[in-house]
Scaffold this motif. Structure first.
Motif, short mmCIF file in Angstrom:
data_model
loop_
_atom_site.label_atom_id
_atom_site.label_comp_id
_atom_site.label_asym_id
_atom_site.label_seq_id
_atom_site.Cartn_x
_atom_site.Cartn_y
_atom_site.Cartn_z
N GLY A 65 -9.11 -3.05 -3.03
CA GLY A 65 -7.81 -2.16 -3.15
C GLY A 65 -8.20 -1.31 -4.37
O GLY A 65 -8.33 -1.75 -5.42
N ASP A 80 -4.11 2.15 -2.61
CA ASP A 80 -4.21 2.66 -1.65
C ASP A 80 -4.09 1.80 -0.20
O ASP A 80 -3.63 2.14 0.92
CB ASP A 80 -5.61 3.61 -1.33
CG ASP A 80 -6.74 2.55 -1.24
OD1 ASP A 80 -6.72 1.41 -1.97
OD2 ASP A 80 -7.66 2.82 -0.33
N ASP A 81 -4.76 0.65 -0.32
CA ASP A 81 -4.53 -0.23 1.01
C ASP A 81 -4.82 -1.63 0.19
O ASP A 81 -5.70 -1.69 -0.94
CB ASP A 81 -5.76 0.10 1.51
CG ASP A 81 -5.62 -0.92 2.90
OD1 ASP A 81 -4.59 -1.49 3.30
OD2 ASP A 81 -6.60 -0.90 3.64
N GLY A 139 0.87 -1.30 0.16
CA GLY A 139 -0.06 0.16 0.13
C GLY A 139 0.94 1.21 -0.06
O GLY A 139 2.12 1.26 0.74
N ARG A 155 -13.28 0.94 -0.38
CA ARG A 155 -12.35 0.10 0.62
C ARG A 155 -13.09 -0.33 1.72
O ARG A 155 -12.80 -1.70 2.42
CB ARG A 155 -11.55 1.10 1.00
CG ARG A 155 -10.51 0.70 2.02
CD ARG A 155 -9.32 1.83 2.25
NE ARG A 155 -9.77 2.84 2.94
CZ ARG A 155 -8.77 3.83 3.25
NH1 ARG A 155 -7.49 3.77 2.66
NH2 ARG A 155 -9.42 4.88 3.79
N GLU A 156 -14.09 -0.08 2.25
CA GLU A 156 -15.08 -0.19 3.44
C GLU A 156 -16.01 -1.36 3.22
O GLU A 156 -16.09 -2.22 3.86
CB GLU A 156 -15.68 0.73 4.13
CG GLU A 156 -14.71 1.88 4.83
CD GLU A 156 -13.76 1.05 5.57
OE1 GLU A 156 -14.03 0.32 6.48
OE2 GLU A 156 -12.22 1.83 5.76
N MET A 170 -13.35 6.05 -3.10
CA MET A 170 -12.38 5.39 -2.88
C MET A 170 -12.46 4.71 -1.26
O MET A 170 -12.54 3.55 -1.14
CB MET A 170 -11.11 5.86 -2.75
CG MET A 170 -9.93 5.06 -2.34
SD MET A 170 -8.42 6.05 -2.33
CE MET A 170 -8.80 6.94 -0.92
N ARG A 192 -6.75 -4.32 0.82
CA ARG A 192 -8.07 -4.48 1.36
C ARG A 192 -8.68 -5.87 0.99
O ARG A 192 -8.65 -6.29 -0.06
CB ARG A 192 -8.97 -3.47 1.40
CG ARG A 192 -10.25 -3.67 2.07
CD ARG A 192 -9.80 -3.12 3.51
NE ARG A 192 -11.10 -2.91 4.39
CZ ARG A 192 -10.94 -2.58 5.76
NH1 ARG A 192 -9.86 -3.21 6.35
NH2 ARG A 192 -12.21 -2.49 6.36
N GLY A 212 -14.83 -4.11 0.30
CA GLY A 212 -13.46 -4.25 0.73
C GLY A 212 -12.55 -4.41 -0.55
O GLY A 212 -12.14 -5.61 -0.93
#
Length: 514
Positions: A365, A382-383, A336, A359-360, A355, A385, A363
């Protein structure tokens, strides 16, 4: 041999010895055009790896240029369809498949064009630090079915392996990507962002050959497009891939970019909300058999667009960076916010609000462009996920609120658990022929393995005794021995319980979280 300095120095050039890859990746896709079998046969190291994976009869046939009975090579073998080929550079790929990047494909869409995505994904993988890549050529005529294992698949029978099953039998493969399966999932008539039409030029005298149009129409008529098959529903794709991965290779992770749809409100392609809704429903359904399988899938979005290509998958970038970080730091580190090398930019671009939503829930990326410390824009993820926590299902099945496990929804945790499985399985395979249930060496080897992880920063604790604990072996039954191991990883898992069991000469490993 070359003699230098008046024959006082003898120079014997030898190829560099290839080191073992820290993270091996497999890619399945389309390679239209020619196949140069002689270039593959020149890669003796690749042929040896194929033999080690169980494809020895195919390698013998390629070397002899004929089948075992003397007949000509089968169409499948002559085209290298459904055979995993290990490569260490993109040059090796383009040497074997010289037309893969330029030849047109049978599936054509307005947005994705008429070129296969595998060649670009291979280039992206090695540019971003990938070391070893297993490439599987899928016949275009088989469509999405070509990527799925056949119904009669028997992993011990190489002749029955198709699609994903061809890499399930390679114990060292940790990550799988399917760029051309994603291309087939782009709807053929999905329109692009409409271009602004130019105003009509003022009347004037021009030469007869002058071109006065703007080379653009905002929409093509459906009659102008050849009929193409519709994409599969996302749940069918997930079911076809994950049921095999979870059953036979729980250490393996799959990269998949979410499909696209068109939004009439903003007149632009967007992430398919129906696919997101189906994934979210599977995630929230406690009775769904597919719920726990989602932890083996790392979803990505959006796609990439650059000056040399209309649309491409980002899986090559992500897999290459994961391999590079694993080599430099270990599989427990995330990629990330690290810069990714690519000519493309995210398409369609996602706002910060979009975004955060992806992501939440469910889930995903998300690729984005950030301004680095040098002041230049850089592409990054970014992550890493995940949709579901990277923990055994038994750890959260009975939990009333699964959101309390959000800290475990990270792909690097899944990679670390897969790494533990592969390493301990390899250790067990080695001990089968070198130790029995009463031999003290298995415990000593386990001590060395986990102390090495502690020294590399994978485990936390002031001293090694706080990072891991190996209990005394228990002989649960005749011919069986069991090691119970507790480790404290450096990332936010309180404690992992590993069970290392020898049953009648076969070593197995089980993982439980804590």
């Amino acid at each position: 041999m070359e003699w230098l300095a008046g024959a006082r120095i003898a120079l014997t050039p030898r190829p560099v010895q290839r080191r073992a890859a820290a993270l091996e990746v497999a890619m399945l896709g389309h390679c239209p055009g020619r196949v140069r079998l002689e270039r593959l046969c020149a890669l003796t190291g690749a042929l040896d790896d194929m033999r080690g994976a169980g494809f020895g009869p195919a390698v013998d046939a390629l070397a002899a240029k004929k089948m075992l009975g003397g007949a000509a090579l089968s169409a499948q073998l002559a085209g290298l369809f459904h055979y995993p080929i290990p490569l260490h550079s993109s040059a090796e790929f383009h040497d074997i498949f010289p037309d893969a990047a330029s030849e047109t494909t049978s599936y054509v869409s307005l947005l994705a064009g008429d070129r296969a995505w595998l060649a670009q994904a291979v280039d992206d993988f090695f540019i971003n630090g990938g070391e070893k890549l297993w490439v599987v050529r899928i016949p275009e005529s088989e469509g999405q079915n070509g990527f799925m294992p056949a119904a009669d698949t028997r992993l011990h029978d190489i002749d029955t392996l198709r699609g994903l099953a061809t890499v399930l039998v390679i114990p060292s493969v940790a990550v799988v990507a399917l760029p051309d399966l994603e291309r087939l999932q782009v709807p053929p008539r999905l329109p692009d962002v409409p271009r602004v039409r130019l105003e009509n030029p003022n009347p004037q005298f021009l030469p007869c050959g002058a071109h006065t149009e703007d080379d653009h129409r905002e929409r093509r008529y459906p009659s102008e497009l050849i009929s193409m098959p519709d994409p599969w529903p996302v749940e069918d794709v997930l079911r076809g891939l994950l049921q095999w991965t979870a059953r036979h290779r729980p250490d393996m992770q799959t990269l998949l970019t979410l499909p696209l749809a068109y939004s009439g409100e903003i007149d632009s392609p967007v992430v398919d909300q129906r696919a997101l809704g189906r994934i979210s429903r599977i995630r929230k359904d406690r009775d769904s058999e597919s719920r726990h399988l989602l932890r083996h899938m790392q979803f990505l979005f959006p796609y990439l667009r650059g000056p040399r290509f209309a649309l491409r998958s980002p899986v090559g970038l992500i897999a290459g960076k994961q391999a590079a970080v694993t080599r430099a730091k270990g599989p427990w580190y995330s990629i990330g916010a690290l810069p990714l090398l690519s000519e493309g930019l995210p398409y369609p671009r996602q706002s910060i609000a979009q975004m955060l939503i992806l992501r939440e829930e469910p889930g995903v990326g998300v690729l984005q462009v950030r301004t680095g410390f040098s002041g230049r824009d850089q592409l990054c993820l970014d992550d890493e996920r995940l949709v579901m926590p990277a923990l055994p299902p038994s750890d959260y099945t009975e939990a009333e609120n699964i959101d309390r496990f959000d800290g475990f929804r990270a792909a690097e945790i899944m990679r670390f658990l897969g790494f533990l499985r592969r390493q301990l399985q390899a250790l067990g395979d080695h001990l089968v022929f070198n130790a029995d249930v009463n031999d003290p060496r298995p415990r000593l080897l386990l001590e060395q393995f986990f102390r090495r992880l502690y020294n590399q920063g994978a485990l936390r604790g002031k001293v090694p005794e706080e990072a891991y604990q190996i209990d005394q072996p228990r002989q649960t039954q005749e011919g069986a021995i069991q090691f119970d191991i507790q480790i404290a990883p450096a990332f936010p898992i309180d404690r992992l319980f590993l069970t290392f069991i020898n049953t009648n000469g076969e070593w197995q490993m089980e993982v439980n979280g804590g």
